[in-house]
Design an enzyme around this catalytic site. Structure first.
Site, short mmCIF file in Angstrom:
data_model
loop_
_atom_site.label_atom_id
_atom_site.label_comp_id
_atom_site.label_asym_id
_atom_site.label_seq_id
_atom_site.Cartn_x
_atom_site.Cartn_y
_atom_site.Cartn_z
N ASP A 164 0.97 -1.29 0.05
CA ASP A 164 0.12 -0.04 0.09
C ASP A 164 1.00 1.36 0.01
O ASP A 164 1.95 1.10 -0.60
CB ASP A 164 -0.91 -0.03 1.29
N HIS A 174 -3.95 5.69 3.59
CA HIS A 174 -4.57 4.47 3.10
C HIS A 174 -4.05 3.42 3.98
O HIS A 174 -4.70 2.23 4.23
CB HIS A 174 -4.43 4.51 1.65
N ASN A 215 -13.37 0.32 -7.11
CA ASN A 215 -14.47 1.19 -6.54
C ASN A 215 -15.28 1.98 -7.43
O ASN A 215 -15.74 3.13 -7.25
CB ASN A 215 -14.14 1.90 -5.41
N SER A 234 -11.37 -1.35 -0.57
CA SER A 234 -10.31 -1.67 0.15
C SER A 234 -10.48 -2.04 1.73
O SER A 234 -9.71 -2.88 2.20
CB SER A 234 -9.61 -0.32 0.37
#
Length: 446
Positions: free
Chosen positions: A62, A95, A183, A250
């Site tokens: 990430d 994130h 998404n 996520s």
């Protein structure tokens, strides 16, 4: 690489039992704990009575993880930045820290802060890098002890074929790769659509699919992903607050990775396919869906406690990941990701030309062999002075393309006896779940 999680600062809200109200400029840590509605769905006390994930390492590929966050201190192992800039622990946005907290957050103080589903898991932070760095990160994580690799990311710079070798390497070393579907309400994105990856979609607290959750035949499981509280660095990202709240596949991916880590903690000898098998067979079937897997829900919403306690045979080494690999190569129309048929019965067959035609012999030598045959035939025809008009071959008509996945013959039948566990129900105030669907990976012996 993008994650696309829709985040909003938690500092402008007060959370009580998962409901948001406009309020004071900062949320206290215990309000954060109260706002984690997914913990009620999972039934953390029951889950943690079995295991909290001790001894399992989860790699988070990430934007980097803030090791100094109060809810993650002591949970991180030395990580990796493929470009050598140390960004694995110097996050570029909120994130990565959020995903790590959903997996292994342990809270702080006297019941304050947020907790993840597997709070004793160790996090291996891997910076996502640029271009095609992510497959390199997968292999690095495998070589450094990860049992689960969480990728709450999608990429538009590479396709599933770019991940095939890295994912295969992970599976060969008994490491499960979990990735979010995306998404934008479109098709499952890379790397979730790569062969052998466990692809995840998002549902809300009513177990209804999130409107922006990507879908397709590759989707295998769903998990909570709407109104999810996460930890956040205080110095970077859009939150600039110790906590955020947001929506996205996520978050759902992080929860599935945590659930897989819990299963590994209790059953360390299982293969990735067998871990996925337990998650799939115990998933809650979505209301109104009659046939599973479903393109939007997969096999349903994860239930970690049931995955840990249900009496399920280990099954084949590949489990449902074999279907994932088949589906990634061939969609429901028999078309591969490049638009060409992947049916081996169709590949390599040429349509006969119009008019005269001769049988072609395939083999070593290719065109040379064909030319030799033509010369011989012409010579024979000329010497005998007997011309006979060749009949055109009938056009090849491929048969119906099979569905993306069918269970191989000879698998043991679905056992008829119940698992022998106490009935499971959602927390008070949440919709009643349906019993798990008894499909090819539900309740059977695989």
């Amino acid at each position: 690489m993008t994650h696309g999680r829709i985040t909003r600062t938690l500092g402008a809200t007060v959370l009580t039992a998962g409901v948001l109200f406009a309020g004071t400029p900062a949320a206290s840590a215990d309000q954060v704990r109260d706002g984690q509605w997914a913990n009620l769905y999972f039934g953390l006390d029951k889950v943690w009575s079995v295991t909290k994930g001790d001894g399992v390492i989860v790699a988070v590929i990430d934007s980097g993880v803030d090791a100094s966050h109060l809810d993650l201190t002591g949970s991180l192992l030395p990580g990796y930045d493929p470009e050598g800039q140390g960004r694995e622990t110097k996050p570029t946005d909120e994130h990565g820290t959020g995903m790590a907290s959903l997996i292994a957050g342990h809270g702080h103080g006297n019941g304050e802060g947020m907790v993840g589903l597997a709070p004793r898991v160790k996090i291996l932070p891997v910076y996502r890098g640029e271009g095609n760095s992510m497959p390199k990160g997968i292999k690095w994580a495998v070589d450094h002890g990860a049992k689960v690799i969480n990728i709450s990311q999608v990429t538009t710079t590479s396709g599933p074929e770019d991940f095939a070798d890295a994912v295969s390497y992970a599976l060969q070393h008994k490491v499960l790769v979990v990735a979010g579907s995306g998404n934008d309400a479109g098709a499952v994105r890379t790397p979730a659509n790569a062969p052998g990856v466990l692809a995840v979609g998002a549902v809300d607290k009513n177990q209804k699919i999130w409107a922006k959750s990507n879908y397709g035949p590759e989707l295998m499981l769903t998990a909570p992903g709407v109104g999810i509280v996460t930890a956040a660095p205080e110095t970077v990202g859009s939150c600039q607050n110790p906590y955020c709240i947001g929506d996205g596949t996520s978050d759902a991916t992080a929860y599935v990775s945590a659930a897989a880590a819990l299963v590994y903690a209790k059953y360390p000898d299982l293969t990735p396919g067998q871990v996925a098998n337990r998650l799939v067979k115990t998933a809650a079937a979505p209301a109104g869906v009659s046939q599973l897997p479903d393109s939007r829900y997969g096999y349903g919403v994860i239930r970690p406690y049931e995955a840990l306690t249900a009496k399920i045979p280990a099954g084949s080494a590949q489990g449902p990941l074999a279907a994932s690999a088949d589906t990634a190569a061939t969609d429901s129309t028999g078309q591969g990701s490049d638009g060409h048929r992947s049916d081996p019965a169709v590949q390599g067959i040429q349509q006969p030309s119009s008019g005269l035609s001769l049988p072609l012999v395939a083999g070593i030598g290719g065109g040379a062999v064909v030319l030799l045959i033509v010369v011989i035939v012409v010579a024979v025809v000329a010497s005998s002075r007997k011309r006979r008009r060749a009949q055109p071959l009938p056009s090849y008509q491929p048969g119906p393309v099979p569905p993306p996945y069918t269970a191989p013959p000879g698998w043991p039948p679905v056992p008829q006896q119940p698992y022998g566990q106490q009935p499971y129900g959602p927390p008070p105030g949440y919709p009643q779940q349906q019993a798990p669907y008894q499909g090819p990976y539900q309740g059977g012996g695989r």
